[in-house]
Design an enzyme around this catalytic site. Structure first.
Site, PDB file in Angstrom:
ATOM      1  N   PRO A   1      -9.030  10.105  -9.460  1.00 47.58           N
ATOM      2  CA  PRO A   1      -9.864   8.975  -9.009  1.00 47.58           C
ATOM      3  C   PRO A   1      -9.110   7.933  -8.180  1.00 47.58           C
ATOM      4  CG  PRO A   1     -10.296   9.466 -11.319  1.00 47.58           C
ATOM      5  CD  PRO A   1      -9.118  10.298 -10.928  1.00 47.58           C
ATOM      6  N   ASP A   2      -7.882   7.612  -8.574  1.00 43.60           N
ATOM      7  CA  ASP A   2      -7.121   6.604  -7.830  1.00 43.60           C
ATOM      8  C   ASP A   2      -6.793   7.102  -6.429  1.00 43.60           C
ATOM      9  OD1 ASP A   2      -5.662   4.150  -7.487  1.00 43.60           O
ATOM     10  OD2 ASP A   2      -3.854   5.345  -7.624  1.00 43.60           O
TER      11      ASP A   2
ATOM     12  N   TYR B   1       0.499  -1.147   0.252  1.00 40.45           N
ATOM     13  CA  TYR B   1       1.234  -1.337  -0.999  1.00 40.45           C
ATOM     14  C   TYR B   1       0.268  -1.063  -2.131  1.00 40.45           C
ATOM     15  CZ  TYR B   1       3.318  -4.124  -4.842  1.00 40.45           C
ATOM     16  OH  TYR B   1       3.834  -4.551  -6.044  1.00 40.45           O
TER      17      TYR B   1
ATOM     18  N   LEU C   1     -10.421  15.950  -8.650  1.00 41.80           N
ATOM     19  CA  LEU C   1      -9.631  15.030  -7.827  1.00 41.80           C
ATOM     20  C   LEU C   1      -9.171  13.867  -8.699  1.00 41.80           C
ATOM     21  CD1 LEU C   1     -12.012  14.912  -4.747  1.00 41.80           C
ATOM     22  CD2 LEU C   1      -9.927  16.264  -4.982  1.00 41.80           C
TER      23      LEU C   1
ATOM     24  N   HIS D   1       0.804 -15.523 -11.684  1.00 40.82           N
ATOM     25  CA  HIS D   1       1.257 -14.124 -11.645  1.00 40.82           C
ATOM     26  C   HIS D   1       2.726 -13.965 -12.044  1.00 40.82           C
ATOM     27  CE1 HIS D   1       1.182  -9.984 -10.687  1.00 40.82           C
ATOM     28  NE2 HIS D   1       0.400 -10.011  -9.643  1.00 40.82           N
TER      29      HIS D   1
END
EC number: 2.3.1.137
Length: 607
Positions: free
Chosen positions: A417-418, A440, A415, A328
């Site tokens: 979506p997230d 988070y 709305l 990452h």
């Protein structure tokens, strides 16, 4: 962000890098005001008053001084956070980053052209790898389309890290070696590394100026597989990358001292385009349940066929199912998803087949990188595997598809979506744990030079009030919360979120040798998720068929990744079995139930 990967000819991939705006430093007062709002859900009135006092004192005292120093730093750097973030979030960590920080996810091919089928590993790998190599070729020629958010150009620097990049362990801090070059910059390494049954092979992806074709890759992988299946297994040196970092750094030095040839081999792995992993498992996989693929194939598979420090490992199983596994540190998930979405699009367009020439040139056979090892290294490999399996056996990881509805219906209800998913998660956590969960969510800051991420803290007072009203049959539900969350998302993306700012102030204090300010020692800071203590670590991996996964930030937390498609929502949820209060399976099923409840709510409210 919708993924549109175009082979752009008008613009060059990296052409706007020098004109991107520098990363701003938000006003101190604004960040602290947002911080106070964010800690409210986790404090009683008395605790909040105390924290308010600490924040005011910080704002008028040491905080003001640190903020000035941060502004000075920002004058001399186009991204004041970049080096700090890389070090603090990734390179300074001493735990096993392969287990705790790497990200991965399944290839979605089982849903269309490549259902699980034994004996297809090499054939599918050859086609998949070829499309990945084509993306590398486009990137070298700077023909990967520049990504935009609305009209703003996004920073493309992370794409340079997809290929020829590797983390190198250090005794106190790791470093990143990146050897990628565009065509105009010069020569770029062009070899692949293949891991199979504890052995390491290399072959070049370019022969006499032309890229190897799928039939040629097939020839190379078949050669490797036949040798590995008819000869004894190798030592499995890759397992050492799963060690905690200082241990791996010391063992790496020991290996180099043992034989200088070992350094040559290690550098060959570091410089390679990426790593191809031929894994002998055959995980169960359906479009509704990717759990075993994610665990056995993606995040926590056999450590002798994963190079944990490599920016990209492409994993192939005996039943033709595949996965990605990545360090990452050099990039965030969205750069990887662009590349994988490109490969998927091309594979689907060609119905999973190779439609070009079957001609195979007389290319050099793969070279085996035979490391010199002694008894100490052999036993350390055994020890690393034992520790790795012990740790990952404690991980609970589920990856399910919710198939009742998806983005299309949510949007129809006007709305976001997230927001819909984040609120369902808040509600589910409240149902499971009886309290709000500090959360988070990744927000992207690539509008700025070398921008990476900011934090969206989606557990707000409004979200908590909404959860309580949802669980109270007599309460009237306030749907304005949807709006609040959306406003907050846009704030973070434009980088007036406050988490990175507070981190900057703390790091300035540390650099100056000053004591840690009281604000960071206050219980409110940790209870609300500060200092990497979020119980819900979440990320939207976009609106594509691709999904990812990562581990919880804290022992009593969850990792929660999701992708939202027109007709379904895919969720990957992780938790530690040794924690008696968390259960990834239960949370995931509860989130699915909350999706249904929230849809009912929109019907009742006639949204």
């Amino acid at each position: 962000m919708e993924k549109q990967v175009l082979e752009s000819s008008e613009e060059r991939t990296f052409q706007y890098q020098d004109s991107l705006p520098p990363l701003p430093v938000p006003p101190l007062e604004e960040s602290l005001s947002k911080y106070l709002d964010a800690v409210k859900p986790f404090l009683n009135e008395e605790e909040y008053k105390r924290t308010e006092g600490i924040v005011k004192k910080f704002e008028n005292g040491i905080g003001k001084e640190l903020h000035q120093k941060l502004l000075e730093r920002a004058k001399t750097r186009r991204n004041w956070l970049e080096d700090w973030w890389l070090n603090v979030a990734y390179l300074d960590l001493r735990i096993s980053t392969q287990i705790h920080c790497n990200m991965g996810g399944p290839g979605p091919f089982i849903e269309h052209c490549w259902p699980p089928k034994e004996g297809t590993q090499i054939e599918r790998a050859s086609i998949n790898l070829w499309h990945t190599l084509k993306f590398w070729d486009l990137l070298r020629a700077e023909k990967v389309a520049i990504e935009r958010s609305r009209d703003a150009v996004l920073d493309m620097n992370q794409f340079r890290m997809l290929f020829c990049t590797c983390k190198i362990p250090g005794v106190t801090r790791d470093s990143i070696g990146s050897y990628f070059k565009t065509e105009t910059e010069g020569e770029c390494p062009s070899h692949l590394i293949v891991l199979c049954r504890g052995r390491v092979f290399a072959f070049d992806a370019i022969h006499e100026g032309n890229m190897v074709t799928p039939p040629e890759i097939f020839r190379q992988l078949t050669y490797i597989q036949k040798r590995c299946h008819s000869e004894p297994d190798g030592p499995g040196l890759a397992a050492l990358t799963s060690n905690e970092r200082t241990k791996w750094a010391e063992l790496r030095e020991y290996l180099i001292d043992l034989d200088p040839k070992n350094l040559t081999h290690l550098e060959k792995i570091q410089r390679s385009l990426f790593v191809v992993c031929l894994d002998d498992s055959s995980p169960h996989a359906t479009p509704e349940d990717y759990s075993e693929v994610v665990t056995r194939l993606g995040l926590i598979g056999n450590p002798t066929v994963r190079w944990g420090d490599k920016s990209y490992n492409s994993i192939f199983f005996t039943n033709g199912v595949c996965s990605a596994f990545c360090d990452h540190a050099p990039f965030d998930a969205m750069a990887l998803i662009t590349m994988l979405a490109y490969a998927e699009k091309k594979i689907v367009e060609n119905e999973g087949k190779w439609k070009g020439s079957d001609k195979v040139r007389d290319i050099p056979w793969p070279e085996e990188l035979v490391f010199t090892v002694d008894q100490k290294i052999i036993s350390e490999i055994g020890r690393a595997k034992e520790l790795y399996y012990k740790k990952v056996s404690d991980l609970q990881l589920v990856h399910y598809a919710f198939t009742s509805f998806g983005k299309a219906l949510i949007r129809k209800k006007k709305l976001h979506p997230d927001t819909f998913v984040q609120l369902a998660l808040q509600l589910a956590y409240y149902k499971c744990h009886g309290r709000p969960g500090c959360c988070y969510e990744t927000a992207m800051t690539r509008r700025f030079y070398h921008g990476r991420t900011e934090t969206i803290r989606s557990c707000t007072m409004e979200a908590v009030a909404w959860c309580k009203s949802m669980l109270d049959p007599s309460a009237s539900v306030n749907s304005e919360i949807y709006f609040n969350h959306n406003v907050f998302r846009s704030i973070c993306i434009y980088l007036t979120g406050f988490d990175r700012h507070l981190l900057g102030l703390l790091l300035i204090a540390q650099e100056q040798g000053l004591p840690v300010p009281e604000l960071y020692m206050d219980n409110a800071f940790t209870a609300s998720g500060g200092g990497g203590n979020f119980v819900l670590s979440t990320s939207l991996t976009g609106y594509t068929r691709l999904s990812g996964s990562a581990l919880p930030m804290v022992e009593h937390g969850y990792g929660f990744f999701y992708s939202i498609r027109d007709d379904r929502i895919l969720i990957t949820c992780s938790s530690w079995k040794s924690c008696p209060e968390t259960d990834a399976e239960v949370l995931c099923r509860t989130v699915f139930q909350c999706f249904q409840d929230m849809l009912q709510l929109t019907v009742a409210a006639q949204l």
